[in-house]
Design a protein around this motif. Structure first.
Motif, PDB file in Angstrom:
ATOM      1  N   SER A  14     -33.953  -8.525  17.281  1.00  0.00           N
ATOM      2  CA  SER A  14     -34.272  -9.107  15.978  1.00  0.00           C
ATOM      3  C   SER A  14     -33.121  -9.983  15.531  1.00  0.00           C
ATOM      4  CB  SER A  14     -34.552  -8.006  14.943  1.00  0.00           C
ATOM      5  OG  SER A  14     -33.407  -7.192  14.763  1.00  0.00           O
ATOM      6  N   ARG A  15     -33.384 -10.822  14.540  1.00  0.00           N
ATOM      7  CA  ARG A  15     -32.310 -11.633  13.996  1.00  0.00           C
ATOM      8  C   ARG A  15     -32.400 -11.656  12.484  1.00  0.00           C
ATOM      9  NH1 ARG A  15     -36.490 -13.731  12.338  1.00  0.00           N
ATOM     10  NH2 ARG A  15     -37.165 -15.890  12.530  1.00  0.00           N
ATOM     11  N   ASP A  16     -31.246 -11.853  11.865  1.00  0.00           N
ATOM     12  CA  ASP A  16     -31.148 -11.945  10.414  1.00  0.00           C
ATOM     13  C   ASP A  16     -30.570 -13.318  10.111  1.00  0.00           C
ATOM     14  OD1 ASP A  16     -30.275 -11.847   7.721  1.00  0.00           O
ATOM     15  OD2 ASP A  16     -30.100  -9.667   7.823  1.00  0.00           O
ATOM     16  N   LYS A  17     -31.413 -14.201   9.621  1.00  0.00           N
ATOM     17  CA  LYS A  17     -30.962 -15.572   9.374  1.00  0.00           C
ATOM     18  C   LYS A  17     -29.871 -15.622   8.322  1.00  0.00           C
ATOM     19  CE  LYS A  17     -35.192 -18.069  10.599  1.00  0.00           C
ATOM     20  NZ  LYS A  17     -36.223 -19.003  10.084  1.00  0.00           N
ATOM     21  N   LYS A  62     -27.610 -13.510   7.626  1.00  0.00           N
ATOM     22  CA  LYS A  62     -26.333 -13.013   8.118  1.00  0.00           C
ATOM     23  C   LYS A  62     -25.908 -13.701   9.419  1.00  0.00           C
ATOM     24  CE  LYS A  62     -26.820  -8.408   6.091  1.00  0.00           C
ATOM     25  NZ  LYS A  62     -26.844  -6.947   6.352  1.00  0.00           N
ATOM     26  N   SER A 112     -25.067  -5.123  17.618  1.00  0.00           N
ATOM     27  CA  SER A 112     -25.066  -6.222  16.664  1.00  0.00           C
ATOM     28  C   SER A 112     -24.224  -7.360  17.204  1.00  0.00           C
ATOM     29  CB  SER A 112     -24.487  -5.763  15.320  1.00  0.00           C
ATOM     30  OG  SER A 112     -25.226  -4.702  14.777  1.00  0.00           O
TER      31      SER A 112
END
Length: 117
Positions: free
Chosen positions: A70-73, A75, A20
């Motif tokens: 992947s990305r979490d916008k 967060k 992460s």
């Protein structure tokens, strides 16, 4: 821009691991995020990248089919899911972020991944 990577460790060949990277300091619209890795005596090499807006991904041939970025916008985070790990995946992994490309990115601190045979 600050990048904080985590999730490295010691695993056995065939195991999985998830890295992460929390990004902060600005908005990343139109930027690209990625992961690189480096082993002693070798240059840092590209592993995977993803665009912030559309989530378009690119992978190094050596990890294609085994790793997923992947990305979490919400967060402001980018992840690297690593499956079917091999001893040759052993390296310090760095997250990176840059405007439009990763030629001169901001770097996070590395996180060590060690895969035993």
């Amino acid at each position: 821009v600050q990048l904080q990577a985590s999730g490295g460790g010691l695993v056995q060949a065939g195991d999985s691991l998830r890295l992460s990277c929390a990004a902060s300091g600005r908005t990343f619209t139109n930027w690209k995020l990625g992961w690189f890795r480096q082993t002693p005596g070798k240059e840092r090499e590209f592993v995977a990248s993803i665009t912030w807006n559309l989530g378009t991904t690119v992978y190094a041939d050596s990890v294609k089919g085994r790793f997923a970025i992947s990305r979490d916008k919400a967060k402001s985070a980018v992840y690297l899911e690593m499956n079917s790990l091999k001893p040759e995946d052993t390296a310090v992994y760095y997250c990176a972020v840059g405007p439009s490309d990763l030629q001169n990115p901001y770097w996070g601190q590395g996180t060590q991944v060690t895969v035993s045979s």
